[in-house]
Structure formats: structure tokens, C-alpha cells
Design an enzyme around this catalytic site. Structure first.
Site, short mmCIF file in Angstrom:
data_model
loop_
_atom_site.label_atom_id
_atom_site.label_comp_id
_atom_site.label_asym_id
_atom_site.label_seq_id
_atom_site.Cartn_x
_atom_site.Cartn_y
_atom_site.Cartn_z
N GLU A 26 0.81 -1.22 0.00
CA GLU A 26 0.00 0.00 0.00
C GLU A 26 0.85 1.28 0.00
OE1 GLU A 26 -2.77 -0.25 3.26
OE2 GLU A 26 -3.75 -2.02 2.46
N GLU B 37 -5.16 -8.64 1.02
CA GLU B 37 -5.86 -8.27 2.27
C GLU B 37 -7.32 -8.03 1.97
OE1 GLU B 37 -4.39 -4.91 4.54
OE2 GLU B 37 -2.31 -5.57 4.26
O1 IFM Z 1 -4.08 -2.92 9.30
C1 IFM Z 1 -4.04 -2.44 7.99
C2 IFM Z 1 -2.88 -3.03 7.24
O2 IFM Z 1 -1.68 -2.79 7.87
C3 IFM Z 1 -2.80 -2.42 5.87
N1 IFM Z 1 -4.08 -2.53 5.18
C4 IFM Z 1 -5.25 -2.11 5.89
C5 IFM Z 1 -5.31 -2.77 7.25
C6 IFM Z 1 -6.57 -2.30 8.00
O3 IFM Z 1 -6.54 -0.92 8.18
#
Ligand code: IFM
Length: 485
Positions: free
Chosen positions: A190, A386
């Protein structure tokens, strides 16, 4: 700056991917070999921040600065994954996970962010990887999940070009050490967050509020990604290399031109800036035009986009929600925001239910994102690296956590994944965020995303109902649509 092509890239229509959906006990079966994982990140779970030679990262500094993290929480102890990794891997095996996505803490490997290697730090990841392999769990390694060594921030951080070079050096070190046993490599997690939450809104470490620095940081993160990819490829190993982007479904609140332009801006900075750069080797012209209102673009040198666009083996997508946006408020907002030009944009509610983060639940948005990436960018294997939700979990008097809301969230989003595969999208795996409740950045420990509940006083792990449900999905290699599930 001559690399960015100002004309829109053509969309190449293509045949659907030919993954066959498996025969299984599930109503919605996934392809054979589909990867079922869960994810964490170093600073969120490891703790042990001063052990075995680890140096400080920007998140140590930020979380120890009063007022930056809710409740003054820090990652000092987190969920002690550094010490409990063996029992955590055993838990993963019980759930039937076939892959585990974790990140390496750069300041464990190079405490100064350059030069000398801390062997003890590297050894931890070797032990973790070996434990995973012994349990037939595929290690998915992310090189950077936001924990920049503090000495590099002191030298200017991501807004300076040298940080990109240092990242490539660090990537090569870790790849040399673990490339024999880790096959799946992700450069950055990200980069939007690192650049714009870190340097524009200041919500994340290092907490700077300067839009020009954020724009420069975004470019140097991407350059670091490209240089690291090239450095790892140069080793000639059979590793797969990719990047993870946090992508959003974006809608204009109406067809009013101001709303449509707001949607263009947010889609540009959240999605197209990163997708176009890594998959097409160019920046979108409209996003550069937006950026040029806050900074010159001298930091983008000839040849950089070719490096950034080095072909990848896979793309990781993190998906959580949709943004619905409208034109500016009257008067326009002047609050610090991660989006340069945010005075032109308002985020509005569409009335959908929200998670404990206040994020709207929209599984159709995931399908939209997957189909869009497949339709508009060169064919590349996709992974959901994710997806998940925070809810206000509670332990019952029987000692269980009955998180039916999380099960519903995961079920809906996996159904969207199945639909995407059915329509030909080359989606190869899914990682739930997160394996464990953990340190949720500026929210500290107040938001629980885990499949496994963690009692932060005792470090006891309690698999939630969602963990048992996910184990069933993995065992069946798919979803059941009947009410028995
Ligand atoms: O916890 C975070 C993660 O580190 C990166 N993506 C989003 C998740 C939730 O906010």
C-alpha cells in the site's frame, strides 16, 4: 520528465482466464490450487522492538509521540509474534491455511537503513519461514509494510531519492538470504498509505503534513519498488515478484460534473497513479496535472518510469471499501487530508452498513475492482492480499467470540471473488486480514481485525467463529450457500 505518456492506454479485450472451478463439497467451489491465506505485518504483531539488534523505525518514533496513536498505544509488545511465532504457525496449520503473508521489518535487518546487516534480525525470518514450510504453509514475504528505519527518515525519508536506492539494497539482502525458500515476494504494501497518510495528512508515521513531500514520496516509493524488483531479478532465482496496492471502488455521488471530477481525482490518486505506473510504466496525465498544483515534478527523472514499470509476476490487491465522492463543500475544506487537492472533494455516505472503522461494506466494489484491473491492465495473476473487517468483538461467558458480522463480510467478499473467477479474472488466492487482532496503526489496539482474538493482557489466542468458518471454507475449497454453513 518525458516518460509519462499523456494519451490513455488502449484497453485490450481478451479471452477469459481458463481456470477451472474445482469439484468440491462447496456450492461455490474455487479452482484447484487456489491459495487460502491470512496476513499480518511486522510492526503490527511482532513486538520485541529492542531485541536482537533491531533499530528504531518511524513507527516507533511516531507511536511514542504523545497524541499520535489512540490511547498512547505502541507496537513495543504488540501480540508477541516474534516470540510466539511457533504456536502461531501451529494455529495457522490448524485452520488449514495454505499461505501466510507477513512482512520483514527493515530495521531488524539493517538498523541504520543502509550498510551493515544484522544477522540476528534476518535469522528470525529464516526461523519463521522454516516453521511455515514444515507445516506446508507457503511463506508470502512483504519487504516493506511501513516501518522505515528512523535514520533514513532523519536523512529525508521517502521524499528523497536516496531512500529508493537504499530500499533496493535492503531488498537484495533479504532476497539473497531467503530467496532459496521464499518463492512469493512483495516489494511494498500500500504505497498510497506510506506516501499520503505519512507525508500529507500526517495520520501515519512519520506524521508530516506537506502535500509536495507526499507527491515526491509516492514517486520514490514506486522507484524503490522498481529498483528492488530489478535487484531481486538480477539474482536469477525462480522467485515471483509483485507489489500490493490498496485499491478502491469509486463512485461519483451524482452525475453533476463537480461530483464526476471528484471521482476522477480520487480514482486517479488512489488507483490509477499506482496501477498505471507499475503495470504500464506511465503516470496518468490528469493526476500529474493535479499534482503540479502543489509541487513541480522535477523529482521524476528520465528513465524512472521504465524502472517502475519493470514487468511483475503478480499483483496483490487489498480491498476494503468503496469511496463515494462529491464536489467540494462550500466553503471548501482546509483540514489536513491525504489527497492533494482534497479541497475539491467531499466523501459522502451511501448509507451502506459500516464496520467498526466506519468503512462502508460493499462486496460489489471488490468485484468491480477485480474486473476493472483485468479489463484495463495487462494480464497478470491477481491475489487478494488483504480483505477483512474490524468489528467490536467480545468474548462470551463461554470464552468464545461469535463474530457473525465478520463471517457475513468474508462470505460476501469471497462470493465476489468467486464471481470474478467465473467471469475469467485470473484471481489465484485470497488472504484474510488479519490472522490475529493487532496494532491497528493510529487506532492502536482499539480495532480488532483478527480471525483470532488476542487478549492483550495475557496474549491468549482465541480463534473466533470466523476462524472456524474460514477453516471450513478452506477444507471445502469453497463456499456453501445453504443455511447450514
Ligand atoms: O491494518 C491495515 C494493514 O496494515 C494495511 N491494510 C489495511 C489494514 C486495515 O486498516
Amino acid at each position: 520528465m518525458t516518460d509519462s505518456d499523456l494519451s490513455p492506454a488502449p484497453v485490450t479485450p481478451r479471452e477469459p482466464d481458463t481456470q477451472t472451478l474445482g469439484e468440491s463439497a462447496a456450492d461455490l467451489g474455487f479452482p484447484d490450487g487456489f491459495l487460502w491465506g491470512a496476513a499480518t505485518a511486522a510492526y503490527q504483531v511482532e513486538g520485541a522492538v529492542a531485541e536482537d539488534g533491531r533499530g528504531p523505525s518511524i513507527w516507533d518514533t511516531f507511536s511514542h509521540t504523545p497524541g499520535k496513536v489512540l490511547g498512547g498505544d505502541t507496537g513495543d509488545v504488540a501480540v508477541e509474534h516474534y516470540h510466539r511465532y511457533r504456536s502461531d504457525v501451529a494455529l495457522m496449520a490448524e485452520l488449514g491455511l495454505t499461505a501466510y503473508r507477513f512482512s520483514v521489518a527493515w530495521p531488524r535487518v539493517q538498523p541504520d537503513g543502509r550498510g551493515a546487516i544484522n544477522q540476528a534480525g534476518l535469522d528470525f525470518y529464516r526461523r519463521l519461514v522454516d516453521e511455515l514450510l514444515e507445516h506446508n504453509i507457503e511463506p508470502w514475504l512483504t519487504l516493506y509494510h511501513w516501518d522505515l528505519p528512523q535514520p533514513l527518515e532523519d536523512a529525508g525519508g521517502w521524499p528523497v531519492r536516496d531512500t529508493a536506492e537504499r530500499f533496493a539494497e535492503y531488498a537484495a539482502v533479504v532476497h539473497d538470504a531467503l530467496g532459496d525458500r521464499v518463492k512469493a515476494w512483495t516489494t511494498l504494501n500500500e504505497p498510497w498509505c506510506s506516501a499520503f497518510l505519512g507525508y500529507a495528512s500526517g495520520d501515519h508515521a512519520p506524521g508530516r503534513r506537506d502535500a509536495a513531500s507526499a507527491v515526491r514520496a509516492a514517486h520514490h516509493l514506486l522507484l524503490g519498488h522498481g529498483l528492488a524488483t530489478q535487484a531481486m531479478r538480477a539474482a536469477g532465482r525462480d522467485t515471483q515478484i509483485g507489489i500490493t496496492l490498496n485499491l478502491y471502488a469509486i463512485s461519483a455521488a451524482s452525475d453533476d460534473p463537480a461530483d464526476v471530477d471528484a471521482a476522477r481525482r480520487i480514482d486517479g490518486i488512489q488507483n490509477r497513479l499506482f496501477l498505471d505506473a507499475v503495470l504500464r510504466g506511465r503516470y496518468p496525465a490528469d493526476v500529474l496535472a493535479d499534482f503540479s498544483t502543489v509541487t513541480d515534478l522535477d523529482h521524476i527523472r528520465d528513465g524512472d518510469l521504465a524502472i517502475i514499470g519493470t514487468p511483475l509476476d503478480m499483483l496483490g490487491i487489498n480491498y476494503y471499501t468503496r469511496h463515494v465522492v462529491a464536489g467540494p463543500a462550500d466553503p471548501p475544506s482546509t483540514a489536513p487530508a491525504p489527497w492533494p487537492g482534497s479541497e475539491w472533494v467531499r466523501f459522502v455516505s451511501s448509507g451502506r452498513p459500516v464496520t467498526a472503522m466506519g468503512w462502508e461494506i460493499d462486496s460489489d466494489g471488490l468485484l468491480e475492482v477485480l474486473r476493472r484491473v483485468y479489463a484495463e491492465y495487462p494480464t497478470i495473476p491477481l491475489y487478494i492480499t488483504e480483505n477483512g473487517a474490524a468489528f467490536d468483538d467480545e468474548v462470551t461467558s463461554e470464552g468464545t467470540v461469535e463474530d457473525q458480522d465478520r463471517i457475513a463480510y468474508l462470505d460476501a467478499h469471497l462470493t465476489a471473488c468467486h464471481q470474478a473467477i467465473t467471469s475469467g479474472v485470473p484471481l489465484k488466492g485470497y488472504f484474510a486480514w488479519s490472522l490475529l487482532d493487532n496494532f491497528e496503526w493510529a487506532w492502536g489496539y482499539s480495532k480488532r481485525f483478527g480471525l483470532v482474538y488476542v487478549d492483550y493482557l495475557t496474549q491468549r489466542r482465541i480463534p473466533k467463529a470466523s476462524a472456524r468458518w474460514y477453516a471450513g471454507v478452506i477444507a471445502r475449497n469453497g463456499l456453501v450457500t445453504s443455511s447450514e454453513d
